[in-house]
Enzyme design. Sequence first.
Site, PDB file in Angstrom:
ATOM      1  N   HIS A 376      42.249  61.515 101.297  1.00  0.00           N
ATOM      2  CA  HIS A 376      41.604  60.806 100.190  1.00  0.00           C
ATOM      3  C   HIS A 376      42.297  59.506  99.807  1.00  0.00           C
ATOM      4  O   HIS A 376      41.868  58.865  98.840  1.00  0.00           O
ATOM      5  CB  HIS A 376      41.549  61.688  98.946  1.00  0.00           C
ATOM      6  CG  HIS A 376      40.671  62.891  99.085  1.00  0.00           C
ATOM      7  ND1 HIS A 376      39.372  62.924  98.646  1.00  0.00           N
ATOM      8  CD2 HIS A 376      40.910  64.098  99.629  1.00  0.00           C
ATOM      9  CE1 HIS A 376      38.854  64.114  98.905  1.00  0.00           C
ATOM     10  NE2 HIS A 376      39.768  64.845  99.495  1.00  0.00           N
ATOM     11  N   LYS A 567      37.821  55.613  84.273  1.00  0.00           N
ATOM     12  CA  LYS A 567      38.466  56.209  85.444  1.00  0.00           C
ATOM     13  C   LYS A 567      39.938  56.333  85.099  1.00  0.00           C
ATOM     14  O   LYS A 567      40.387  55.822  84.066  1.00  0.00           O
ATOM     15  CB  LYS A 567      38.286  55.334  86.686  1.00  0.00           C
ATOM     16  CG  LYS A 567      38.666  53.854  86.454  1.00  0.00           C
ATOM     17  CD  LYS A 567      38.432  52.993  87.691  1.00  0.00           C
ATOM     18  CE  LYS A 567      36.974  52.641  87.908  1.00  0.00           C
ATOM     19  NZ  LYS A 567      36.470  52.938  89.240  1.00  0.00           N
ATOM     20  N   ARG A 568      40.728  57.031  85.955  1.00  0.00           N
ATOM     21  CA  ARG A 568      42.152  57.093  85.700  1.00  0.00           C
ATOM     22  C   ARG A 568      42.749  55.687  85.591  1.00  0.00           C
ATOM     23  O   ARG A 568      42.288  54.756  86.258  1.00  0.00           O
ATOM     24  CB  ARG A 568      42.844  57.879  86.832  1.00  0.00           C
ATOM     25  CG  ARG A 568      42.552  59.363  86.764  1.00  0.00           C
ATOM     26  CD  ARG A 568      43.016  59.962  85.448  1.00  0.00           C
ATOM     27  NE  ARG A 568      44.455  59.963  85.405  1.00  0.00           N
ATOM     28  CZ  ARG A 568      45.209  61.042  85.581  1.00  0.00           C
ATOM     29  NH1 ARG A 568      44.647  62.221  85.753  1.00  0.00           N
ATOM     30  NH2 ARG A 568      46.511  60.960  85.547  1.00  0.00           N
ATOM     31  N   LYS A 573      43.482  50.123  90.328  1.00  0.00           N
ATOM     32  CA  LYS A 573      42.110  50.099  89.823  1.00  0.00           C
ATOM     33  C   LYS A 573      41.844  48.876  88.936  1.00  0.00           C
ATOM     34  O   LYS A 573      40.714  48.560  88.626  1.00  0.00           O
ATOM     35  CB  LYS A 573      41.811  51.383  89.056  1.00  0.00           C
ATOM     36  CG  LYS A 573      41.853  52.647  89.940  1.00  0.00           C
ATOM     37  CD  LYS A 573      41.608  53.901  89.124  1.00  0.00           C
ATOM     38  CE  LYS A 573      41.811  55.194  89.908  1.00  0.00           C
ATOM     39  NZ  LYS A 573      40.672  55.526  90.788  1.00  0.00           N
ATOM     40  N   THR A 675      33.880  57.596  93.045  1.00  0.00           N
ATOM     41  CA  THR A 675      32.659  58.387  92.894  1.00  0.00           C
ATOM     42  C   THR A 675      31.987  58.051  91.559  1.00  0.00           C
ATOM     43  O   THR A 675      30.770  58.220  91.427  1.00  0.00           O
ATOM     44  CB  THR A 675      32.946  59.905  92.962  1.00  0.00           C
ATOM     45  OG1 THR A 675      34.071  60.192  92.124  1.00  0.00           O
ATOM     46  CG2 THR A 675      33.248  60.330  94.389  1.00  0.00           C
ATOM     47  N   LYS A 679      27.876  57.570  90.185  1.00  0.00           N
ATOM     48  CA  LYS A 679      27.255  58.120  88.969  1.00  0.00           C
ATOM     49  C   LYS A 679      26.603  57.005  88.160  1.00  0.00           C
ATOM     50  O   LYS A 679      25.481  57.151  87.662  1.00  0.00           O
ATOM     51  CB  LYS A 679      28.301  58.843  88.109  1.00  0.00           C
ATOM     52  CG  LYS A 679      28.882  60.080  88.770  1.00  0.00           C
ATOM     53  CD  LYS A 679      30.172  60.573  88.105  1.00  0.00           C
ATOM     54  CE  LYS A 679      30.943  61.459  89.071  1.00  0.00           C
ATOM     55  NZ  LYS A 679      32.347  61.699  88.654  1.00  0.00           N
TER      56      LYS A 679
HETATM   57  C1  KVW Z   1      47.033  63.893  93.784  1.00  0.00           C
HETATM   58  C2  KVW Z   1      44.953  62.752  94.105  1.00  0.00           C
HETATM   59  C3  KVW Z   1      45.174  64.388  92.362  1.00  0.00           C
HETATM   60  C4  KVW Z   1      46.504  64.610  92.731  1.00  0.00           C
HETATM   61  C5  KVW Z   1      42.266  60.589  95.151  1.00  0.00           C
HETATM   62  S1  KVW Z   1      43.248  60.106  96.374  1.00  0.00           S
HETATM   63  C6  KVW Z   1      44.503  61.131  95.916  1.00  0.00           C
HETATM   64  C7  KVW Z   1      44.111  61.796  94.808  1.00  0.00           C
HETATM   65  C8  KVW Z   1      46.274  62.981  94.453  1.00  0.00           C
HETATM   66  C9  KVW Z   1      44.399  63.461  93.047  1.00  0.00           C
HETATM   67  N1  KVW Z   1      42.853  61.493  94.397  1.00  0.00           N
HETATM   68  C10 KVW Z   1      40.875  60.035  94.950  1.00  0.00           C
HETATM   69  O1  KVW Z   1      39.945  60.888  95.623  1.00  0.00           O
HETATM   70  C11 KVW Z   1      38.596  60.558  95.331  1.00  0.00           C
HETATM   71  C12 KVW Z   1      37.701  61.567  96.004  1.00  0.00           C
HETATM   72  O2  KVW Z   1      37.688  61.371  97.390  1.00  0.00           O
HETATM   73  C13 KVW Z   1      38.305  59.144  95.787  1.00  0.00           C
HETATM   74  O3  KVW Z   1      36.977  58.804  95.400  1.00  0.00           O
HETATM   75  C14 KVW Z   1      39.287  58.149  95.181  1.00  0.00           C
HETATM   76  O4  KVW Z   1      39.071  56.876  95.737  1.00  0.00           O
HETATM   77  C15 KVW Z   1      40.718  58.616  95.442  1.00  0.00           C
HETATM   78  O5  KVW Z   1      41.622  57.771  94.763  1.00  0.00           O
END
Ligand code: KVW
Length: 839
Positions: A376, A567-568, A573, A675, A679
Amino acid sequence: MIFEPLATSQPVPELTEFPSLGMTSHDLAVDFRRHFSITLGRDRFCMSRHYPYSALALVLRDRVMERWKHTREAYQQSDCRRAHYMSLEFLMGRALGNAMLNLGVEDEATAAVAEYGIDLEEIAEAEHDAGLGNGGLGRLAACFLDSCATLQLPVIGYGIRYEYGMFRQKIENGHQVEEPDHWLRNGNPWELERPEFMQRVKFGGRTEYYQDDHGVGHHRWVGTQDVLAVPYDVPVPGYKNGTVNTLRLWSAAATDEFDLDEFNAGDYSESVAAKNDAEHISMVLYPNDSSENGKELRLKQQYFLASASLQDVLRRWIRDHGKDFRTFADKNCFQLNDTHPTIAIAELMRQLLDEQRMDWDRAWGIVSRTMAYTNHTLLPEALERWPVRMFARLLPRLLEIIYEINARFLSEVARRWPGDTERLARMSIIEEGDEPQVRMAYLAIVGSYSINGVAELHSTLLKQGLFRDFYELWPQKFNNKTNGVTQRRWLAWCNGRQSELINSVIGDEWVVDLDQLARLLPFVEDAAFRARWREVKRANKARLATLVKSDCGVDFGLDAMFDVQVKRIHEYKRQLLNILHVIHLYDRIKRGDTDNWTPRCVLIGGKAAPGYAMAKRIIKLVNNVAQMVNSDDDVGHLLKVAFLPNYRVTAMEIICPGSDLSEQISTAGKEASGTGNMKFMMNGAVTIGTLDGANIEIREAVGEDNFFLFGLTADQVSELRGHYDPNAIIEQDGDLRRVMQLLESGHFNQFEPGLFDDIIQAIRSPHDPWLVAADFRSYIDAQQRAAEAYRDQDGWTRLSILNVAASGRFSTDRTMAEYNSEIWRLASVIPLEPSDELV
Ligand code: KVW
């Protein structure tokens, strides 16, 4: 043991069969009263929101329950191949509305409670979000489960039942304050405890070699401190199809012996401490999105999930097939949601080798044909590495297995590239150095038959960059699966007005076939339809404005453009870029440069990881700018700014329907997919964004004229490194210069000197990885184009409809169909509907 089968007699089959429950509003009303008065034992003095909510939840739960049993039965009888979605996060949000929608009883339930003078929307507010996730990755897992249930695919979610989910965010004097999210405090009607399927998970200890009765050598893991894993099942209903899948969440509990040994040794407090220690494993969700901090408890959580889940799968396998594993890999696969559950690769090896006494090659044959890995992120700080020393202490047997996997893997690399020792070091699962580390992503790649990214650009960059060596070795393993969102929650449920308008012209098939939205295209030319569309958006904006007023105390006028970034909070970002634009607009107003002005309401929301100082400082800046702008009489209705506290799934259900402009402004190459962007699109917002993640595919789908593009490309971003000169850019751009002057003069922190120095420094640093200054001009210009477009309300409405019409591709129904046809290869299974059994 109380969970052994009955010894005296077996109950007659009638015990487990039940006449199907009625679905009319009358049936629901009768059951509602019974649950309120009898099950919950409440009377007229218990009229808080909570008890009517609980009673209605039980009414729906009963109906979900019968379909759930039928689904399990259908899977069992068909002996189907199954996929197991393993994830440390499932961001489910609320369940009540989802259950009503999927059972098709929204109107009936509303009428049922209305019989008792109760407003359904009001009691629905009593439900706490199931916030067992940080952001996109956790919500994606929830959308995936929804789509799998709707597609009737036998997919089981495996996760952790955190006692405390994502923290609640409060804003005090503009600063983020975190509060624990004790979401289970008032009970949870949407879970079913299954102590009969409890598992035991080992930690610590040491390994031993021994020979069995046949003289064959094996390893065993002894002297361990064990933790019990108790499963809680959460139902995942499909859309009006009788399927209810399962999300199985593990809760940690102390073993009895664990307590007693210490207790008998006379140390009571030690024994309590041990119990606490065990239960800490599932106590709290780590609140870091896309960054890892290498904490021991986090590794324990990961192993706890992997071990309990795999034991559960093997338990069922042995129950149904005995100890014959020849078809195990034909009947099972595991999807690893990022590297978080990747220890499952070594753990399945351990269970097959040590517990089932299989030889290495057969065990590896099973593991490497059942594991699939989704990446991801490309961000280096998010790539999980665990110190070998920590591994050796906590999971000694797993470390041995990882070493063996690595040795065999490296000899394959050496055969393919003889003499290339640099490549061996680069590709090794163990990173050597002062503090050797286990590289979890490499373990995931070596152990999996499929490796996918989450958007086209992201998957391409994985192959060209981060995983290039592995792509050269195994090109056939790599593939792309662009993310999506479920239109059941993110349109049908959250945006009733827009849904009804769509239904009135193209019917409601889009709820299970989102490509149907393309049939809206001709209505773009229908002036009456556009007028109705505009009314819908205005009503949704009014609802959002009410939320902003109550949670931020800021007045959003409905004629203004609602410009939203939720978003976070993360530097990549670029909420900072957004706020620089706000400061620029403020500066224009103060200078009287307001001809042809488009009034704007800017909404920013999101949580910062508690240890991420820069992200927290950005929240403070947003709040200070908001304070200054909103209280300035020169500004008035031309510009409003609000920071929405405690952004979460339930807030997004109100935010995205009420948005005009969707901010997707990450530095190109950094946001794997996104994502939220999908939405917003589905709910008729127009995107301003960079060529990053799924934005690229969104723009392709909607057409370049219907998307406000700006910024450097991913290639230009990497090309700029090494000769980026933000100070020269600031010098040459009058608008940016004035924005920096306002910031640097302390205009937004008059009583808090130096507060934003770190932010200013970051913008001015030639090493700023996020290139905020580089994209400023292009962003401001794109914002100006958006503002001009918004002044033509009818033209904007066309953009809005076009975005919805083009959003079909971004359904997780499509994403799941692709995972299924290219990775899982499951057949769908159709259970009996409750009413069928009477026939
Ligand atoms: C550690 C993540 C929680 C704990 C991501 S990438 C890494 C993490 C790591 C989360 N989350 C996000 O995943 C989304 C779903 O695929 C993506 O849309 C987004 O771009 C990405 O930052």
